[in-house]
Write an enzyme that holds these catalytic residues in place. Structure first.
Site, PDB file in Angstrom:
ATOM      1  N   LYS A  17       0.849  -1.213   0.000  1.00 50.45           N
ATOM      2  CA  LYS A  17       0.000   0.000   0.000  1.00 50.45           C
ATOM      3  C   LYS A  17       0.871   1.244   0.000  1.00 50.45           C
ATOM      4  O   LYS A  17       0.573   2.216  -0.668  1.00 50.45           O
ATOM      5  CB  LYS A  17      -0.839   0.079   1.291  1.00 50.45           C
ATOM      6  CG  LYS A  17      -1.914  -0.939   1.429  1.00 50.45           C
ATOM      7  CD  LYS A  17      -2.822  -0.545   2.578  1.00 50.45           C
ATOM      8  CE  LYS A  17      -2.146  -0.517   3.931  1.00 50.45           C
ATOM      9  NZ  LYS A  17      -2.016  -1.738   4.653  1.00 50.45           N
ATOM     10  N   GLU A 148      -8.380  -3.449  14.988  1.00 48.76           N
ATOM     11  CA  GLU A 148      -7.629  -2.223  15.318  1.00 48.76           C
ATOM     12  C   GLU A 148      -7.818  -1.120  14.300  1.00 48.76           C
ATOM     13  O   GLU A 148      -7.667   0.056  14.624  1.00 48.76           O
ATOM     14  CB  GLU A 148      -6.120  -2.488  15.380  1.00 48.76           C
ATOM     15  CG  GLU A 148      -5.679  -3.494  16.392  1.00 48.76           C
ATOM     16  CD  GLU A 148      -5.402  -4.833  15.733  1.00 48.76           C
ATOM     17  OE1 GLU A 148      -5.136  -4.851  14.528  1.00 48.76           O
ATOM     18  OE2 GLU A 148      -5.490  -5.856  16.430  1.00 48.76           O
ATOM     19  N   LYS A 186      -9.193 -15.233  -8.871  1.00 47.11           N
ATOM     20  CA  LYS A 186     -10.371 -15.296  -8.015  1.00 47.11           C
ATOM     21  C   LYS A 186     -10.569 -13.942  -7.344  1.00 47.11           C
ATOM     22  O   LYS A 186      -9.670 -13.449  -6.651  1.00 47.11           O
ATOM     23  CB  LYS A 186     -10.161 -16.383  -6.938  1.00 47.11           C
ATOM     24  CG  LYS A 186     -10.253 -17.789  -7.496  1.00 47.11           C
ATOM     25  CD  LYS A 186     -11.702 -18.103  -7.842  1.00 47.11           C
ATOM     26  CE  LYS A 186     -11.891 -19.497  -8.369  1.00 47.11           C
ATOM     27  NZ  LYS A 186     -13.220 -19.644  -8.982  1.00 47.11           N
ATOM     28  N   LYS A 188     -13.111 -13.199  -5.263  1.00 48.93           N
ATOM     29  CA  LYS A 188     -13.976 -13.247  -4.072  1.00 48.93           C
ATOM     30  C   LYS A 188     -13.377 -12.550  -2.841  1.00 48.93           C
ATOM     31  O   LYS A 188     -14.046 -11.727  -2.208  1.00 48.93           O
ATOM     32  CB  LYS A 188     -14.336 -14.707  -3.752  1.00 48.93           C
ATOM     33  CG  LYS A 188     -15.326 -14.874  -2.600  1.00 48.93           C
ATOM     34  CD  LYS A 188     -16.748 -14.484  -2.963  1.00 48.93           C
ATOM     35  CE  LYS A 188     -17.366 -15.600  -3.778  1.00 48.93           C
ATOM     36  NZ  LYS A 188     -18.596 -15.261  -4.453  1.00 48.93           N
ATOM     37  N   GLN A 191     -13.821  -8.976  -3.212  1.00 47.62           N
ATOM     38  CA  GLN A 191     -15.229  -8.590  -3.012  1.00 47.62           C
ATOM     39  C   GLN A 191     -15.542  -8.486  -1.518  1.00 47.62           C
ATOM     40  O   GLN A 191     -16.236  -7.570  -1.078  1.00 47.62           O
ATOM     41  CB  GLN A 191     -16.161  -9.622  -3.642  1.00 47.62           C
ATOM     42  CG  GLN A 191     -16.064  -9.690  -5.156  1.00 47.62           C
ATOM     43  CD  GLN A 191     -16.940 -10.805  -5.720  1.00 47.62           C
ATOM     44  OE1 GLN A 191     -17.907 -11.225  -5.095  1.00 47.62           O
ATOM     45  NE2 GLN A 191     -16.596 -11.292  -6.893  1.00 47.62           N
ATOM     46  N   LYS A 222     -16.131  -7.669 -12.744  1.00 53.16           N
ATOM     47  CA  LYS A 222     -16.795  -8.210 -11.555  1.00 53.16           C
ATOM     48  C   LYS A 222     -16.513  -7.323 -10.333  1.00 53.16           C
ATOM     49  O   LYS A 222     -17.397  -7.001  -9.549  1.00 53.16           O
ATOM     50  CB  LYS A 222     -16.225  -9.609 -11.265  1.00 53.16           C
ATOM     51  CG  LYS A 222     -17.166 -10.741 -11.565  1.00 53.16           C
ATOM     52  CD  LYS A 222     -16.615 -11.982 -10.891  1.00 53.16           C
ATOM     53  CE  LYS A 222     -16.953 -13.209 -11.709  1.00 53.16           C
ATOM     54  NZ  LYS A 222     -16.231 -14.390 -11.273  1.00 53.16           N
ATOM     55  N   CYS A 379      27.013   5.595  11.945  1.00 49.62           N
ATOM     56  CA  CYS A 379      26.613   5.727  13.342  1.00 49.62           C
ATOM     57  C   CYS A 379      27.404   4.751  14.218  1.00 49.62           C
ATOM     58  O   CYS A 379      28.577   4.999  14.486  1.00 49.62           O
ATOM     59  CB  CYS A 379      25.105   5.548  13.465  1.00 49.62           C
ATOM     60  SG  CYS A 379      24.469   6.363  14.933  1.00 49.62           S
ATOM     61  N   MET A 382      30.714   4.158  12.811  1.00 53.28           N
ATOM     62  CA  MET A 382      31.791   5.131  13.053  1.00 53.28           C
ATOM     63  C   MET A 382      32.384   4.927  14.446  1.00 53.28           C
ATOM     64  O   MET A 382      33.607   4.939  14.630  1.00 53.28           O
ATOM     65  CB  MET A 382      31.275   6.563  12.931  1.00 53.28           C
ATOM     66  CG  MET A 382      32.350   7.577  13.309  1.00 53.28           C
ATOM     67  SD  MET A 382      31.894   9.295  13.104  1.00 53.28           S
ATOM     68  CE  MET A 382      31.849   9.811  14.807  1.00 53.28           C
ATOM     69  N   HIS A 505      22.982   9.221  10.027  1.00 59.76           N
ATOM     70  CA  HIS A 505      22.419   8.161   9.177  1.00 59.76           C
ATOM     71  C   HIS A 505      22.169   8.727   7.773  1.00 59.76           C
ATOM     72  O   HIS A 505      21.045   9.107   7.452  1.00 59.76           O
ATOM     73  CB  HIS A 505      21.112   7.656   9.770  1.00 59.76           C
ATOM     74  CG  HIS A 505      21.301   6.776  10.949  1.00 59.76           C
ATOM     75  ND1 HIS A 505      21.574   5.437  10.837  1.00 59.76           N
ATOM     76  CD2 HIS A 505      21.283   7.051  12.270  1.00 59.76           C
ATOM     77  CE1 HIS A 505      21.715   4.916  12.045  1.00 59.76           C
ATOM     78  NE2 HIS A 505      21.537   5.871  12.935  1.00 59.76           N
ATOM     79  N   GLU A 507      21.813   7.342   5.050  1.00 60.22           N
ATOM     80  CA  GLU A 507      20.908   6.540   4.211  1.00 60.22           C
ATOM     81  C   GLU A 507      19.495   7.111   4.165  1.00 60.22           C
ATOM     82  O   GLU A 507      18.769   6.904   3.187  1.00 60.22           O
ATOM     83  CB  GLU A 507      20.885   5.084   4.692  1.00 60.22           C
ATOM     84  CG  GLU A 507      20.216   4.819   6.047  1.00 60.22           C
ATOM     85  CD  GLU A 507      21.140   4.970   7.250  1.00 60.22           C
ATOM     86  OE1 GLU A 507      22.153   5.704   7.135  1.00 60.22           O
ATOM     87  OE2 GLU A 507      20.849   4.387   8.312  1.00 60.22           O
TER      88      GLU A 507
HETATM   89  N1  GLN Z   1      24.330   2.501  19.922  1.00 57.65           N
HETATM   90  C1  GLN Z   1      24.984   3.683  19.453  1.00 57.65           C
HETATM   91  C2  GLN Z   1      24.501   4.927  20.170  1.00 57.65           C
HETATM   92  O1  GLN Z   1      23.434   4.922  20.726  1.00 57.65           O
HETATM   93  C3  GLN Z   1      24.805   3.837  17.948  1.00 57.65           C
HETATM   94  C4  GLN Z   1      23.392   4.023  17.548  1.00 57.65           C
HETATM   95  C5  GLN Z   1      23.151   3.848  16.071  1.00 57.65           C
HETATM   96  O2  GLN Z   1      23.960   3.273  15.373  1.00 57.65           O
HETATM   97  N2  GLN Z   1      22.038   4.322  15.578  1.00 57.65           N
HETATM   98  O3  GLN Z   1      25.156   5.935  20.185  1.00 57.65           O
END
Ligand code: GLN
Length: 532
Positions: A17, A148, A186, A188, A191, A222, A379, A382, A505, A507
């Site tokens: 979704k 829920e 199918k 159903k 539906q 249908k 994170c 590093m 982060h 990403e």
């Molecule tokens: N555990 C580590 C901290 O809290 C790194 C956290 C993480 O990688 N998001 O600083």
């Protein structure tokens, strides 16, 4: 006034979704409509921050620091907009707010009930705007018929009446089952899902049918008959190799046009150039690299969803297929890093919490550092890189993070002095976007090509500033610092082709059409390693 598209699910969960909603968002945005997205989750956790990644996948973080469901990541990647804390609401959050109001006496002694209090609280959180070019696409988690999710469907019913049916489009994403034994579809269960919605007073305006194989006109007919809609509003959404193919596949089926008709939106012409480029590159990869992800939640790849997507985006950019080699850090502890890493072109140690697997990740980092294999630390990645260097280069064998050893004599990763005063651990996480200044003439600066960057954070511990000098003396360049200079945000190694790590982060900010510089850097370095 804004217009609304509600996305609900029928038959089973896991039909995408979120991807359907996000794809619609992208199509509308490309055609001149402002879009935003929200997700309403029926579970009782106040936010997904404390959910186990193995059970629920990654926790996505917004710029303003909300820990959210991973679907928000898909929304941002598809619609290329930064969402906010208002974008993810759980039943837990709704109840928390109501109970606070009740304790505070805001309901003036009235009995506090699902109707009206819960429903009103849900409605009050549907996105608000005065802009009639703006469309809020709102996904309701779960499946119609779940106990829920009932209050959310009731909220949609009331809300549609209040804002006017012409401003609301309800999309039901459902499964049309294919029976192999008799080679037929199918309808159903679909539906039944439609009937379930109708029982609650909400009629789907569009039915998106997920299925393995193309659905015949007859089956569409249908479903249309059952839902009181024209056949064109039954849209098929066939399994595809990549989620990024979904927007243009749904466009072919006319989803954006049908929604625009219902909401009376004027769509500008668009050739969806940027998205097409991503798809073109994706289908024309002529190189390949293998990147290891060394983690501890690798049983569920969704636990690292944004990292995986960011790798793909960077791969598309260079027309390079990125093969991910999933490595459980604990396996490295038993078989050694060489066994797993000798054939990879690059590696990521992503974020994480807790002691399990730490030893293996550090061993992996040693191997990557010594063998000059491209490394991106994220994170925790590093923090572990610095522990590794302190232990094996600076020869401080006791170096550690206070997360893993509270009494270490060399706390290279620690709490900031002001955090130590706070007793409640939950209150000490650094969450959301923070700016960072990059040092010129560093790899980080070359990759980002600017001085001030902003990245999202989700962690508690920081580099201990008492060790900056000794890190420098051992070849670590502190390439990014917070604007006030107090926090180490990025590090890199001077005598390594690509060894870079960030406390943030990155990403979360990669988009298919705007891949993230650190991931681009990693893929490029990995390709280079492969060639030489
Ligand atoms: N555990 C580590 C901290 O809290 C790194 C956290 C993480 O990688 N998001 O600083």
């Amino acid at each position: 006034m804004a217009k609304y598209v509600f996305i609900t699910g029928g038959v089973v969960s896991g039909l995408g979704k979120g991807i359907t909603g996000a794809s619609l968002g992208r199509l509308l945005k490309d055609q001149g409509i402002k879009v935003t997205m929200q997700k309403f989750d029926p579970y009782l956790n106040v936010d997904p921050g404390t959910l186990n990644p193995i059970e629920h996948g990654e926790v996505f973080v917004t710029d303003d620091g909300l820990e959210t469901d991973l679907d928000l990541g898909h929304y941002e990647r598809f619609i290329d907009e930064d969402l906010s804390a208002a974008s993810n609401v759980t039943s837990g959050k709704i109840y928390e707010a109501i109970l606070k109001k009740e304790r505070h006496g805001d309901y003036h002694g009235k009995t506090t009930q699902v109707i009206p209090h819960v429903i009103n609280e849900i409605k009050s959180r549907f996105y608000k705007s005065d802009d009639d070019k703006e469309v809020a696409i709102i996904e309701i988690g779960g499946t119609v018929g779940d106990i829920e999710s009932e209050p959310f469907i009731e909220a949609i019913r009331q809300f549609s009446y209040e804002v006017g049916k012409e401003n609301v489009c309800t999309v039901l994403v459902t499964l049309v089952i294919y029976l192999r034994s008799s080679s037929e579809h199918k309808s159903k269960p679909t539906q039944m899902a439609i009937r379930e919605m109708m029982k609650m007073g909400v009629m789907p305006d569009v039915v998106v049918c997920r299925s393995e194989l193309p659905i015949s006109d007859e089956v569409k007919g249908k479903i249309a008959l059952f839902a009181n809609i024209k056949k064109e509003r039954v849209i098929q959404n066939i399994d595809l190799d990549s989620i990024y193919e979904v927007p243009l596949a749904l466009k072919k089926e006319g989803l954006d046009q049908r929604v625009a008709e219902i909401l009376k939106l004027d769509l500008k012409k668009s050739d969806h150039k940027e998205w097409l480029k991503v798809i073109h590159n994706m289908h024309n990869c002529n190189k390949k690299v293998t990147i290891a992800i060394i983690g501890k939640y690798i049983k569920l790849h969704d636990a690292y969803l944004s990292v995986v997507e960011a790798l793909k985006h960077a791969g598309y950019y260079y027309q390079t297929t990125v093969d991910i080699k999933w490595i459980d850090a604990e396996d490295i502890e038993s078989k050694g890093a060489e066994h797993y890493l000798s054939d990879v072109d690059g590696a990521i140690v992503p974020g994480g919490f807790g002691l399990r697997g730490i030893k293996g990740k550090i061993e992996a980092i040693t191997y990557l550092r010594v063998h000059k294999i491209p490394f991106l630390g994220i994170c925790l990645g590093m923090q572990l890189a610095l522990i590794e260097i302190m232990r094996n280069v600076a020869l401080q064998k006791d170096a550690d993070s206070v997360e893993f050893n509270a009494h270490t004599s060399c706390p290279i990763i620690s709490l900031m002095p002001e955090q130590m005063k706070v007793k409640d651990l939950g209150a000490t996480m650094r969450l959301g976007a923070y700016k960072c200044r990059l040092v010129k003439d560093t790899l980080a600066y070359r990759l980002y090509q600017k001085e001030i960057i902003s990245e999202r954070h989700r962690h508690r511990y920081e580099v201990n500033n008492d060790y900056r000098k000794i890190l420098n003396e051992n070849g670590v360049i502190l390439s990014g610092l917070s604007l006030d200079g107090r926090i180490v945000e990025m590090i890199e190694l001077s005598d390594h082709p690509f060894f870079i790590a960030t406390q943030a982060h990155p990403e979360f900010k990669s988009r298919p059409d705007h891949p993230h510089p650190l991931f681009k850097g990693l893929i490029k370095a990995a390709e280079h390693l492969k060639r030489v």
